[in-house]
Enzyme design. Structure first.
Site, PDB file in Angstrom:
ATOM      1  N   LYS A   8      52.119  49.777  34.498  1.00 35.81           N
ATOM      2  CA  LYS A   8      51.558  50.883  35.280  1.00 35.81           C
ATOM      3  C   LYS A   8      52.358  51.061  36.568  1.00 35.81           C
ATOM      4  O   LYS A   8      52.769  52.158  36.904  1.00 35.81           O
ATOM      5  CB  LYS A   8      50.101  50.554  35.569  1.00 35.81           C
ATOM      6  CG  LYS A   8      49.326  51.579  36.323  1.00 35.81           C
ATOM      7  CD  LYS A   8      47.843  51.182  36.319  1.00 35.81           C
ATOM      8  CE  LYS A   8      47.083  51.878  37.414  1.00 35.81           C
ATOM      9  NZ  LYS A   8      45.657  51.488  37.429  1.00 35.81           N
ATOM     10  N   GLU A  37      56.711  39.665  36.513  1.00 37.86           N
ATOM     11  CA  GLU A  37      56.963  39.118  35.172  1.00 37.86           C
ATOM     12  C   GLU A  37      57.602  40.177  34.267  1.00 37.86           C
ATOM     13  O   GLU A  37      58.587  39.922  33.574  1.00 37.86           O
ATOM     14  CB  GLU A  37      55.656  38.638  34.528  1.00 37.86           C
ATOM     15  CG  GLU A  37      55.031  37.428  35.178  1.00 37.86           C
ATOM     16  CD  GLU A  37      54.057  37.784  36.302  1.00 37.86           C
ATOM     17  OE1 GLU A  37      54.167  38.888  36.887  1.00 37.86           O
ATOM     18  OE2 GLU A  37      53.191  36.945  36.591  1.00 37.86           O
ATOM     19  N   GLY A  81      44.132  48.528  34.464  1.00 35.82           N
ATOM     20  CA  GLY A  81      44.972  47.843  33.477  1.00 35.82           C
ATOM     21  C   GLY A  81      44.187  47.328  32.277  1.00 35.82           C
ATOM     22  O   GLY A  81      44.551  47.559  31.122  1.00 35.82           O
ATOM     23  N   ARG A  82      43.074  46.630  32.558  1.00 37.26           N
ATOM     24  CA  ARG A  82      42.330  46.026  31.443  1.00 37.26           C
ATOM     25  C   ARG A  82      41.482  47.042  30.692  1.00 37.26           C
ATOM     26  O   ARG A  82      40.800  46.687  29.733  1.00 37.26           O
ATOM     27  CB  ARG A  82      41.478  44.864  31.959  1.00 37.26           C
ATOM     28  CG  ARG A  82      40.528  45.225  33.077  1.00 37.26           C
ATOM     29  CD  ARG A  82      39.993  43.973  33.756  1.00 37.26           C
ATOM     30  NE  ARG A  82      39.183  44.279  34.930  1.00 37.26           N
ATOM     31  CZ  ARG A  82      39.666  44.513  36.150  1.00 37.26           C
ATOM     32  NH1 ARG A  82      40.980  44.498  36.349  1.00 37.26           N
ATOM     33  NH2 ARG A  82      38.866  44.765  37.163  1.00 37.26           N
ATOM     34  N   GLU A  98      38.090  39.312  34.610  1.00 35.66           N
ATOM     35  CA  GLU A  98      38.762  39.960  35.739  1.00 35.66           C
ATOM     36  C   GLU A  98      37.836  41.031  36.333  1.00 35.66           C
ATOM     37  O   GLU A  98      37.913  41.349  37.508  1.00 35.66           O
ATOM     38  CB  GLU A  98      40.092  40.586  35.291  1.00 35.66           C
ATOM     39  CG  GLU A  98      41.039  40.870  36.442  1.00 35.66           C
ATOM     40  CD  GLU A  98      42.464  41.119  36.004  1.00 35.66           C
ATOM     41  OE1 GLU A  98      43.386  40.489  36.541  1.00 35.66           O
ATOM     42  OE2 GLU A  98      42.670  41.974  35.123  1.00 35.66           O
ATOM     43  N   HIS A 104      34.975  23.786  12.909  1.00 47.15           N
ATOM     44  CA  HIS A 104      35.541  22.442  12.727  1.00 47.15           C
ATOM     45  C   HIS A 104      36.113  21.907  14.031  1.00 47.15           C
ATOM     46  O   HIS A 104      36.872  20.949  14.024  1.00 47.15           O
ATOM     47  CB  HIS A 104      36.615  22.473  11.638  1.00 47.15           C
ATOM     48  CG  HIS A 104      36.034  22.826  10.307  1.00 47.15           C
ATOM     49  ND1 HIS A 104      35.694  21.891   9.362  1.00 47.15           N
ATOM     50  CD2 HIS A 104      35.667  24.035   9.792  1.00 47.15           C
ATOM     51  CE1 HIS A 104      35.168  22.503   8.315  1.00 47.15           C
ATOM     52  NE2 HIS A 104      35.141  23.802   8.551  1.00 47.15           N
ATOM     53  N   LYS A 108      50.123  35.608  43.804  1.00 43.63           N
ATOM     54  CA  LYS A 108      51.377  36.382  43.715  1.00 43.63           C
ATOM     55  C   LYS A 108      52.153  36.282  45.020  1.00 43.63           C
ATOM     56  O   LYS A 108      53.373  36.089  45.028  1.00 43.63           O
ATOM     57  CB  LYS A 108      51.076  37.865  43.467  1.00 43.63           C
ATOM     58  CG  LYS A 108      50.611  38.210  42.078  1.00 43.63           C
ATOM     59  CD  LYS A 108      50.685  39.734  41.932  1.00 43.63           C
ATOM     60  CE  LYS A 108      49.682  40.266  40.956  1.00 43.63           C
ATOM     61  NZ  LYS A 108      49.569  41.718  40.956  1.00 43.63           N
TER      62      LYS A 108
HETATM   63  C1  G6Q Z   1      44.246  44.681  34.918  1.00 42.54           C
HETATM   64  C2  G6Q Z   1      45.115  44.256  35.993  1.00 42.54           C
HETATM   65  C3  G6Q Z   1      46.372  43.559  35.543  1.00 42.54           C
HETATM   66  C4  G6Q Z   1      47.540  44.484  35.230  1.00 42.54           C
HETATM   67  C5  G6Q Z   1      48.806  43.638  35.188  1.00 42.54           C
HETATM   68  C6  G6Q Z   1      50.020  44.445  34.841  1.00 42.54           C
HETATM   69  O1  G6Q Z   1      43.226  45.288  35.063  1.00 42.54           O
HETATM   70  O2  G6Q Z   1      45.333  45.321  36.822  1.00 42.54           O
HETATM   71  O3  G6Q Z   1      46.169  42.697  34.454  1.00 42.54           O
HETATM   72  O4  G6Q Z   1      47.324  45.146  34.030  1.00 42.54           O
HETATM   73  O5  G6Q Z   1      48.985  43.005  36.412  1.00 42.54           O
HETATM   74  O6  G6Q Z   1      50.219  45.465  35.767  1.00 42.54           O
HETATM   75  P1  G6Q Z   1      51.285  46.577  35.524  1.00 42.54           P
HETATM   76  O7  G6Q Z   1      50.872  47.375  34.324  1.00 42.54           O
HETATM   77  O8  G6Q Z   1      51.336  47.387  36.764  1.00 42.54           O
HETATM   78  O9  G6Q Z   1      52.602  45.890  35.247  1.00 42.54           O
END
Ligand code: G6Q
Length: 542
Positions: A209, A215, A270-271, A356, A387, A507
């Site tokens: 996003k 990462e 994001g989630r 989250e 199991h 971070k």
């Molecule tokens: C989810 C968070 C988080 C996000 C990641 C990746 O709700 O906001 O998990 O999706 O940190 O972010 P980017 O899509 O910006 O790389």
């Protein structure tokens, strides 16, 4: 901000507290024996999902009191505010409109006076055209070879949804294409994803996003290097990289043609984004028609959530049960146990969605909560878990409410596998609820000293969600049910399920530590003595 009565001072909460004292000693054996209609009374059959919550430690009064609670916290008003596009994510001043991602073309949802639905469908159409080009072999790599491998690079919300959906819907995917997912900044993740692939046949979807996530950018740069080491021409990047992002400037800087960028919006968390352009890899895998069916499933659950009376509203019931166990029984976790191998990543996906979202100790008024919030979600597909950890659910000292998810029809009919699978799921729900008395164990011949070990107390609660068949549409319904259940819980707890400030501190510190690891000279370290020693030990030992 307007002052809101603290949750534990609300009349409905107080009524639940005294009611709990009456319910706590009741056993599910008694509850079922006393009411032959119990299963029917506590089952909702809606949107194609059979949702049996009769094996919960509840009575009709419990549900009535929980429903009073949602009235007191004005759940209806909160639901309307979300669907209306109000900026309910107050700490980021954003609307929360994942429901707009799956709204039909003729719907209208406004953010800041602008209807967002046409933009959603514009992106979906662009994704469809791209997915078709890749699937049909029209989209070629730089050397003219057909694309055979698709690698999604993303993390968190830009990874967990795509991975889960790919695994869940593999049955519907194009098996001539290979899909991999790289998320971890650990170089092993990237190295293992590409080691047997031909760069000339590989397409990377960089899903971010913000397009600044450390990462993802590190992995994307490594992917770029890996590609260029083989194809030896910067121009190849255009054939082998596309982006899913809201940040056109950074996408262009990376060398990706913004014509090959698929956008989304700041009102998608994001989630909550697997059904936005973040789902591009899913769409390439299963095709645009199946992706639209997935969206239709999400939308069907949205409509159910928005319109069904709360007493028969799946996300509301699910959310209230989570509150009941977290806050009154003191349960710390909820296990999600899908009896379907394709849903093997579903618990991991739900961990981010739920934890989250509701792992917060600050209320919307900025005060510390005086009650428990988000439970820990975990799980594994049945029957494997049986199991391993089910022992603790049956005979451990912790109360763990369970969600069983199963299907009437298997996608892979082989012999009697499916009957065996489902027999186990039904058996587990029954065993957890009713257990086995010491008398029964003794009647079977167990000696006195062994009988306590072989006794099952029972009274372990579970929900059973039974659906006909795992289809894209059904997956959409299941995910949306959990999404909305998270919101219901967040509303009750008076927290913001849509921000994630708790991921920031780590971070920032990692950014500070990185140059200390790289520095040639021995850097002065200003951390605590433990962190300083760990950094020195790493520097000496690497
Ligand atoms: C989810 C968070 C988080 C996000 C990641 C990746 O709700 O906001 O998990 O999706 O940190 O972010 P980017 O899509 O910006 O790389």
């Amino acid at each position: 901000m307007a002052s809101v009565k603290p949750l534990d001072e609300r009349p409905a909460w107080k009524a639940l507290t005294s009611h709990f004292a009456q319910v706590k000693p009741l056993h599910l054996r008694e509850l079922f024996a006393a009411d032959p209609e119990r299963a029917r009374r506590f089952t909702v059959d809606a949107a194609g999902l059979y949702f049996d919550y009769s094996k919960h430690r509840i009575t009709a009064e419990t549900m009535a009191l929980l429903l009073n609670l949602v009235d007191e916290v004005d759940l209806r008003g909160h639901i309307d505010a979300m669907f209306r596009g109000d900026k309910i994510n107050v700490t980021e001043n954003r609307a929360v409109l994942h429901v707009a991602l799956r709204a039909p073309r003729d719907a209208h949802i406004f953010v800041d006076g602008e209807d967002v639905v046409p933009g959603v469908h514009e992106v979906l159409d662009k994704m469809s055209a791209f997915a078709e080009r890749v699937r049909s072999g029209v989209w070629l790599g730089f050397t003219g070879k057909r694309i055979r491998n698709i690698i999604n690079i993303g993390i968190g919300g830009s990874d967990l949804g795509p991975v889960m959906a790919y695994e869940a819907l593999k049955h519907y995917s194009d098996r001539s294409l290979t899909f991999r997912f790289v998320s971890n900044v650990d170089g092993t993740d990237f190295a293992e994803a590409v080691w047997d692939l031909d760069p000339a046949e590989t397409l990377f979807i960089v899903a971010s996003k913000t397009f600044t996530t450390l990462e993802t950018m590190t992995n994307a740069m490594s992917a770029r290097k890996w590609l260029l080491a083989a194809l030896k021409d910067e121009k190849a990047v255009a054939n082998h990289f596309v982006a899913v992002s809201t940040n056109a400037t950074e996408v262009a800087k990376f060398g990706i043609d913004t014509a090959n960028m698929f956008g989304f919006w700041d009102w998608v968390g994001g989630r909550y984004s697997m059904d936005s352009a973040i789902g591009l890899s899913t769409m390439v895998a299963i095709g645009p028609d199946n992706f639209r069916a997935l969206l239709a499933g999400f939308h069907a659950m949205d409509e159910h959530f928005r319109t069904a009376p709360f007493a028969a509203n799946l996300p509301v019931l699910m959310g209230l049960l989570a509150v009941w166990y977290s806050n009154f029984f003191g349960a710390e976790t909820i296990a999600v146990l899908p009896y379907d191998q394709y849903l093997k990543r579903f618990p991991a996906y739900l961990q981010q969605l739920t934890m989250e979202s509701n792992g917060k100790y600050i209320t919307l008024e900025g005060k510390r909560v005086t009650y428990q919030t988000g439970p820990i979600f975990w799980g594994e597909p049945g029957t494997n878990g049986q199991h391993s950890f089910y022992q603790l659910i049956h005979q451990g000292t912790k109360l763990i409410p369970v969600d069983f998810i199963g299907f009437n029809q298997t996608l892979n009919p082989i012999g009697d596998h499916h009957n065996q699978l489902m027999a186990n799921m039904f058996a587990q729900g029954e065993a957890l609820a009713f257990g086995k008395t010491t008398e029964a164990v003794k009647t079977e011949g167990a000696p006195d000293w062994l009988a306590p070990h072989r006794t099952f107390e029972g009274n372990r609660p579970s929900t059973t969600i039974l659906v006909d068949r795992l289809t894209p549409e059904v997956l959409g319904k299941l995910v949306a049910m959990y999404e909305h259940s998270v919101y219901v819980q967040g509303v009750v707890w008076n927290i913001n399920p849509f921000d994630q400030w708790g991921v920031e501190l780590g971070k920032v510190l990692a950014k500070q530590i990185m140059p200390e690891l790289e520095s040639k000279a021995d850097p002065a370290l200003g951390h605590d003595s433990s962190t300083n020693a760990l950094i020195r030990r790493y520097r000496a030992g690497r």
